[in-house]
Design a protein around this motif. Structure first.
Motif, short mmCIF file in Angstrom:
data_model
loop_
_atom_site.label_atom_id
_atom_site.label_comp_id
_atom_site.label_asym_id
_atom_site.label_seq_id
_atom_site.Cartn_x
_atom_site.Cartn_y
_atom_site.Cartn_z
N THR A 3 0.80 -1.09 -0.17
CA THR A 3 0.02 -0.07 0.13
C THR A 3 0.86 1.23 -0.11
O THR A 3 1.91 1.18 0.44
CB THR A 3 -0.70 0.08 1.08
OG1 THR A 3 -1.80 1.20 1.17
CG2 THR A 3 -0.11 0.13 2.63
N PHE B 173 4.81 1.14 1.12
CA PHE B 173 4.73 0.19 2.52
C PHE B 173 4.48 -1.27 2.09
O PHE B 173 3.78 -1.63 1.14
CB PHE B 173 3.71 0.38 3.54
CG PHE B 173 3.91 1.76 4.40
CD1 PHE B 173 4.73 1.62 5.33
CD2 PHE B 173 3.34 2.91 4.02
CE1 PHE B 173 5.07 2.56 6.11
CE2 PHE B 173 3.45 3.92 4.78
CZ PHE B 173 4.55 3.87 5.97
N GLU B 174 5.13 -2.24 2.61
CA GLU B 174 4.74 -3.81 2.49
C GLU B 174 3.83 -4.01 3.48
O GLU B 174 4.07 -3.68 4.76
CB GLU B 174 5.98 -4.70 2.55
CG GLU B 174 6.96 -4.39 1.40
CD GLU B 174 6.29 -5.23 0.32
OE1 GLU B 174 5.60 -6.19 0.47
OE2 GLU B 174 6.80 -4.93 -0.90
N ILE B 175 2.82 -4.64 3.20
CA ILE B 175 1.89 -5.40 4.29
C ILE B 175 2.35 -6.42 4.65
O ILE B 175 2.17 -7.48 3.93
CB ILE B 175 0.51 -5.17 3.70
CG1 ILE B 175 -0.08 -3.81 3.34
CG2 ILE B 175 -0.68 -5.98 4.93
CD1 ILE B 175 -1.37 -3.96 2.55
N ILE C 13 3.00 -2.84 9.02
CA ILE C 13 3.48 -2.47 7.65
C ILE C 13 4.74 -2.15 7.78
O ILE C 13 5.46 -1.74 8.94
CB ILE C 13 2.71 -0.85 7.10
CG1 ILE C 13 2.59 -0.06 8.16
CG2 ILE C 13 1.24 -1.64 6.58
CD1 ILE C 13 1.80 1.17 7.70
N ASP D 203 8.51 0.06 6.16
CA ASP D 203 8.43 1.22 5.29
C ASP D 203 9.89 0.82 4.44
O ASP D 203 10.55 -0.24 4.57
CB ASP D 203 8.77 2.34 5.80
CG ASP D 203 9.64 2.73 6.79
OD1 ASP D 203 10.84 1.77 6.99
OD2 ASP D 203 9.71 3.64 7.53
N CYS E 122 -2.51 -7.36 -3.20
CA CYS E 122 -2.81 -7.70 -1.81
C CYS E 122 -3.35 -9.23 -2.00
O CYS E 122 -4.37 -9.37 -2.78
CB CYS E 122 -3.78 -6.97 -0.79
SG CYS E 122 -4.10 -7.15 0.44
#
Length: 139
Positions: free
Chosen positions: A44, A68-70, A92, A94, A113
């Motif tokens: 996201t 960001f990686e979830i 999340i 960064d 996702c």
């Protein structure tokens, strides 16, 4: 968004520009899912998370607008009356690999996702607990 059902599980793919909470609500309404657990991962660049402050009885929310990686998406969904109520927490990471987390209010997908929604046979609902100020599961 695309998804497939495998027994009582749904494998969901959200695409760039789609919002997590609204997408989950849409699938639950379409598939008549009343109770479920959720896990997922993704990416996201537009997310709002919160932490509940008990003494003030409200969610302190903060929005972030960067990549960001979830790294973890977990929670549940309950149909309470006519309302689908997703209760999801998120972590999340960064670009510096610093992790933030909290209650997921909203997240727009930037890449993809992948969510597994596990439908649970049965029903529950939510009620407002006046003492703490949030809706709790009622069996």
């Amino acid at each position: 968004m695309d998804y497939r059902r495998f027994g009582d599980k749904y494998l969901i793919r959200l695409d760039k520009g789609e919002e997590i909470i609204e997408s989950i609500k849409e699938i639950c309404m379409k598939e008549k899912i009343k109770l479920a657990s959720i896990t997922g991962i993704g990416a996201t660049n537009d997310i709002t998370i919160g932490i509940y402050e008990l003494d003030k009885k409200y969610y302190n929310k903060q929005s972030f607008h960067e990549d960001f990686e979830i790294t973890s998406l977990t929670g549940n969904v309950i149909l309470s009356g006519d309302e689908i109520i997703p209760h999801i927490h998120v972590n999340i990471s960064d670009k510096d690999f610093k992790v933030r987390g909290g209650h997921l209010n909203s997240a727009i997908i930037s890449v993809t996702c992948e969510i597994v929604l596990n439908a649970i046979e049965g029903e529950a609902s939510k009620y407002l607990n006046e003492e703490i100020g949030i809706k709790l599961i009622k069996f």
